[in-house]
Design a protein around this motif. Structure first.
Motif, mmCIF file in Angstrom:
data_model
loop_
_atom_site.group_PDB
_atom_site.id
_atom_site.type_symbol
_atom_site.label_atom_id
_atom_site.label_comp_id
_atom_site.label_asym_id
_atom_site.label_seq_id
_atom_site.Cartn_x
_atom_site.Cartn_y
_atom_site.Cartn_z
ATOM 1 N N LEU A 156 0.860 -1.169 0.000
ATOM 2 C CA LEU A 156 0.000 0.000 0.000
ATOM 3 C C LEU A 156 0.904 1.228 0.000
ATOM 4 C CD1 LEU A 156 -2.839 1.336 0.336
ATOM 5 C CD2 LEU A 156 -2.447 1.201 2.817
ATOM 6 N N ARG A 157 0.737 2.079 -1.016
ATOM 7 C CA ARG A 157 1.609 3.241 -1.139
ATOM 8 C C ARG A 157 0.809 4.524 -1.304
ATOM 9 N NH1 ARG A 157 7.265 1.572 -3.944
ATOM 10 N NH2 ARG A 157 7.103 -0.692 -3.760
ATOM 11 N N LYS A 158 1.364 5.586 -0.756
ATOM 12 C CA LYS A 158 0.820 6.930 -0.964
ATOM 13 C C LYS A 158 1.684 7.629 -2.001
ATOM 14 C CE LYS A 158 1.432 10.226 2.119
ATOM 15 N NZ LYS A 158 1.268 11.076 3.319
ATOM 16 N N TYR A 159 1.048 8.074 -3.078
ATOM 17 C CA TYR A 159 1.788 8.687 -4.178
ATOM 18 C C TYR A 159 1.434 10.160 -4.277
ATOM 19 C CZ TYR A 159 4.300 8.699 -8.630
ATOM 20 O OH TYR A 159 5.223 8.923 -9.630
ATOM 21 N N ASN A 160 2.464 11.021 -4.300
ATOM 22 C CA ASN A 160 2.297 12.450 -4.487
ATOM 23 C C ASN A 160 2.489 12.775 -5.964
ATOM 24 O OD1 ASN A 160 3.220 15.320 -4.767
ATOM 25 N ND2 ASN A 160 2.862 15.326 -2.551
ATOM 26 N N LEU A 161 1.433 13.202 -6.621
ATOM 27 C CA LEU A 161 1.488 13.412 -8.071
ATOM 28 C C LEU A 161 2.349 14.621 -8.454
ATOM 29 C CD1 LEU A 161 -2.219 12.659 -8.967
ATOM 30 C CD2 LEU A 161 -0.233 11.245 -9.502
ATOM 31 N N LYS A 162 2.416 15.626 -7.595
ATOM 32 C CA LYS A 162 3.239 16.797 -7.907
ATOM 33 C C LYS A 162 4.723 16.477 -7.795
ATOM 34 C CE LYS A 162 0.075 20.572 -6.731
ATOM 35 N NZ LYS A 162 -0.138 21.768 -5.864
ATOM 36 N N PRO A 181 -16.986 6.934 3.799
ATOM 37 C CA PRO A 181 -17.874 8.104 3.674
ATOM 38 C C PRO A 181 -17.766 9.061 4.863
ATOM 39 C CG PRO A 181 -19.042 6.109 3.078
ATOM 40 C CD PRO A 181 -17.725 5.672 3.656
ATOM 41 N N ASN A 182 -17.716 10.339 4.526
ATOM 42 C CA ASN A 182 -17.766 11.410 5.516
ATOM 43 C C ASN A 182 -16.563 11.435 6.456
ATOM 44 O OD1 ASN A 182 -20.466 12.054 4.564
ATOM 45 N ND2 ASN A 182 -21.172 10.304 5.765
ATOM 46 N N LYS A 183 -15.483 10.769 6.066
ATOM 47 C CA LYS A 183 -14.268 10.771 6.868
ATOM 48 C C LYS A 183 -13.054 10.896 5.945
ATOM 49 C CE LYS A 183 -16.120 7.815 10.561
ATOM 50 N NZ LYS A 183 -15.917 6.576 11.356
ATOM 51 N N PRO A 184 -11.963 11.508 6.404
ATOM 52 C CA PRO A 184 -10.756 11.622 5.576
ATOM 53 C C PRO A 184 -9.900 10.366 5.660
ATOM 54 C CG PRO A 184 -10.395 12.745 7.644
ATOM 55 C CD PRO A 184 -11.824 12.229 7.693
ATOM 56 N N LEU A 185 -10.553 9.212 5.571
ATOM 57 C CA LEU A 185 -9.891 7.928 5.762
ATOM 58 C C LEU A 185 -10.151 7.013 4.574
ATOM 59 C CD1 LEU A 185 -10.952 7.236 9.471
ATOM 60 C CD2 LEU A 185 -8.812 8.275 8.689
ATOM 61 N N ILE A 186 -9.263 6.052 4.398
ATOM 62 C CA ILE A 186 -9.416 5.041 3.352
ATOM 63 C C ILE A 186 -9.310 3.671 4.010
ATOM 64 C CG2 ILE A 186 -8.250 4.007 1.346
ATOM 65 C CD1 ILE A 186 -7.595 6.864 0.444
ATOM 66 N N ILE A 201 -6.992 3.849 7.248
ATOM 67 C CA ILE A 201 -5.719 4.565 7.302
ATOM 68 C C ILE A 201 -5.967 6.028 6.981
ATOM 69 C CG2 ILE A 201 -5.122 4.077 4.871
ATOM 70 C CD1 ILE A 201 -2.168 3.833 5.913
ATOM 71 N N ASP A 202 -5.293 6.895 7.701
ATOM 72 C CA ASP A 202 -5.328 8.327 7.436
ATOM 73 C C ASP A 202 -4.194 8.634 6.459
ATOM 74 O OD1 ASP A 202 -4.943 11.121 7.482
ATOM 75 O OD2 ASP A 202 -5.760 11.261 9.505
ATOM 76 N N PRO A 203 -4.500 9.028 5.229
ATOM 77 C CA PRO A 203 -3.441 9.265 4.237
ATOM 78 C C PRO A 203 -2.446 10.342 4.652
ATOM 79 C CG PRO A 203 -5.585 9.148 3.173
ATOM 80 C CD PRO A 203 -5.837 9.222 4.644
ATOM 81 N N LYS A 204 -2.862 11.290 5.486
ATOM 82 C CA LYS A 204 -1.964 12.373 5.887
ATOM 83 C C LYS A 204 -0.989 11.929 6.958
ATOM 84 C CE LYS A 204 -4.965 16.247 4.646
ATOM 85 N NZ LYS A 204 -5.639 17.482 5.138
ATOM 86 N N THR A 205 -1.467 11.148 7.924
ATOM 87 C CA THR A 205 -0.617 10.758 9.049
ATOM 88 C C THR A 205 -0.081 9.341 8.941
ATOM 89 O OG1 THR A 205 -2.471 9.917 10.369
ATOM 90 C CG2 THR A 205 -1.975 12.276 10.527
ATOM 91 N N GLY A 206 -0.746 8.507 8.145
ATOM 92 C CA GLY A 206 -0.356 7.106 8.048
ATOM 93 C C GLY A 206 -0.856 6.257 9.202
ATOM 94 N N ILE A 207 -1.661 6.840 10.086
ATOM 95 C CA ILE A 207 -2.169 6.101 11.247
ATOM 96 C C ILE A 207 -3.187 5.058 10.795
ATOM 97 C CG2 ILE A 207 -3.514 6.266 13.377
ATOM 98 C CD1 ILE A 207 -2.278 9.031 13.809
ATOM 99 N N LYS A 208 -2.973 3.814 11.228
ATOM 100 C CA LYS A 208 -3.835 2.692 10.854
ATOM 101 C C LYS A 208 -4.643 2.223 12.069
ATOM 102 C CE LYS A 208 -0.225 0.337 9.351
ATOM 103 N NZ LYS A 208 0.852 1.346 9.171
ATOM 104 N N VAL A 209 -5.915 1.886 11.825
ATOM 105 C CA VAL A 209 -6.791 1.377 12.880
ATOM 106 C C VAL A 209 -7.573 0.191 12.332
ATOM 107 C CG1 VAL A 209 -8.731 1.873 14.418
ATOM 108 C CG2 VAL A 209 -7.019 3.649 13.959
ATOM 109 N N LYS A 210 -7.609 -0.902 13.070
ATOM 110 C CA LYS A 210 -8.415 -2.046 12.640
ATOM 111 C C LYS A 210 -9.894 -1.752 12.859
ATOM 112 C CE LYS A 210 -9.249 -6.984 13.302
ATOM 113 N NZ LYS A 210 -8.845 -8.234 13.990
#
Length: 279
Positions: A156-162, A181-186, A201-210
């Motif tokens: 699982l990777r976060k890619y910065n297009l810029k 839905p309605n959360k900044p999470l994936i 996972i929060d794409p900004k912080t990388g914090i993962k929660v089961k």
């Protein structure tokens, strides 16, 4: 070596593609329970691989569909009740997804497995990522996309297009990447445990929660606007309850259908697309 690996991956993918159909049902939520009805075959009983559904912000359905021996991107318009191919190229396209904040769609492009996007009324794609072998993707924002990347292990990777940079967030993952839905999470599936774990996972912080354990033998799910997960197992659709766990909704054999794989729920939560085995 990269070319050899890509050719092997493309050959394996082609051989592994099952014959599938895409059905859309009306979805109703009453007293915490989902019901489905009125199945419509939006892939028109097309022979071959019809899969990877994704609703557009307007509520229509994009999906991968076999055409003349290759896979292209199809769109079903519910108001017009029409099925059309959005592109007709010599390349194979997979996993069509609306681009964040644009009237374009992104997809995985041919055996190179680049991530590209198609602008409205344009025949040639704009290449977004060509330095990774991408399997699946999910938009976090206009400049950030989370990727399922193929390799010795699926990462699982976060890619910065810029900046054209990527960061590994996890490994040994499943193919299902979804905005919650309605959360900044994936959400994504971790295959490090048995049963598999559904994580956020929060794409900004990388914090993962089961979030929950996945149903045994399944790795595809969908989120409803009520923030409820729906998952298929065999022929039965289930919904997740935070207290009771997975609860059955319906056995699709009642509609003469079987072999549930990928799912998608419309933005309004009034329809659900279900991929089933072709028969």
């Amino acid at each position: 070596m990269r070319i050899i690996i890509l050719l092997l991956l493309a050959t394996t993918a082609a051989l592994a593609q099952p014959d599938t159909e895409v059905y859309v049902f009306d979805l109703n939520f009453t007293n915490g329970k989902y019901e489905i009805s009125n199945p419509v075959n939006v892939s028109n009983k097309n022979k071959g691989y019809d899969n990877q559904p994704h609703f557009t912000p307007q509520g229509n359905l994009m999906f991968t569909s076999t055409q003349n021996g290759q896979t292209d991107v199809a769109l079903y318009d519910f108001k017009k009740r029409t099925h059309e191919y959005l592109i007709n190229t010599r390349a194979n396209e997979y996993s069509p997804t609306p681009v964040f904040g644009e009237k374009a769609f992104s997809c995985i492009y041919d055996s190179m497995q680049y991530l590209v996007k198609y602008l409205p009324n344009k025949k040639e794609p704009v290449v977004l990522i060509d330095d990774l072998v991408v399997g699946y993707h999910c938009w976090a924002d206009a400049n950030t996309v989370l990727l399922f990347v193929l390799g010795d292990t699926f990462t699982l990777r976060k890619y910065n297009l810029k900046e054209k940079t990527n960061e590994i967030l996890d490994d040994t993952i499943g193919r299902c990447l979804l905005n919650i839905p309605n959360k900044p999470l994936i959400s994504y599936l971790s295959k490090k445990t048995t049963p598999f774990a559904i994580n956020s996972i929060d794409p900004k912080t990388g914090i993962k929660v089961k979030i929950a354990d996945a149903l045994e033998g399944s790795e595809d799910l969908a989120w409803t606007p009520e923030n409820v997960m729906i998952m298929g197992q065999g022929d039965i659709l289930h919904q997740y309850d935070n207290e009771k766990g997975w609860m059955p909704i319906i056995d699709l054999k009642e509609f003469g259908l079987s072999g549930i794989s990928r799912l998608a729920v419309s933005p309004k939560g009034d329809k659900i697309a279900v991929v089933v085995s072709e028969f």
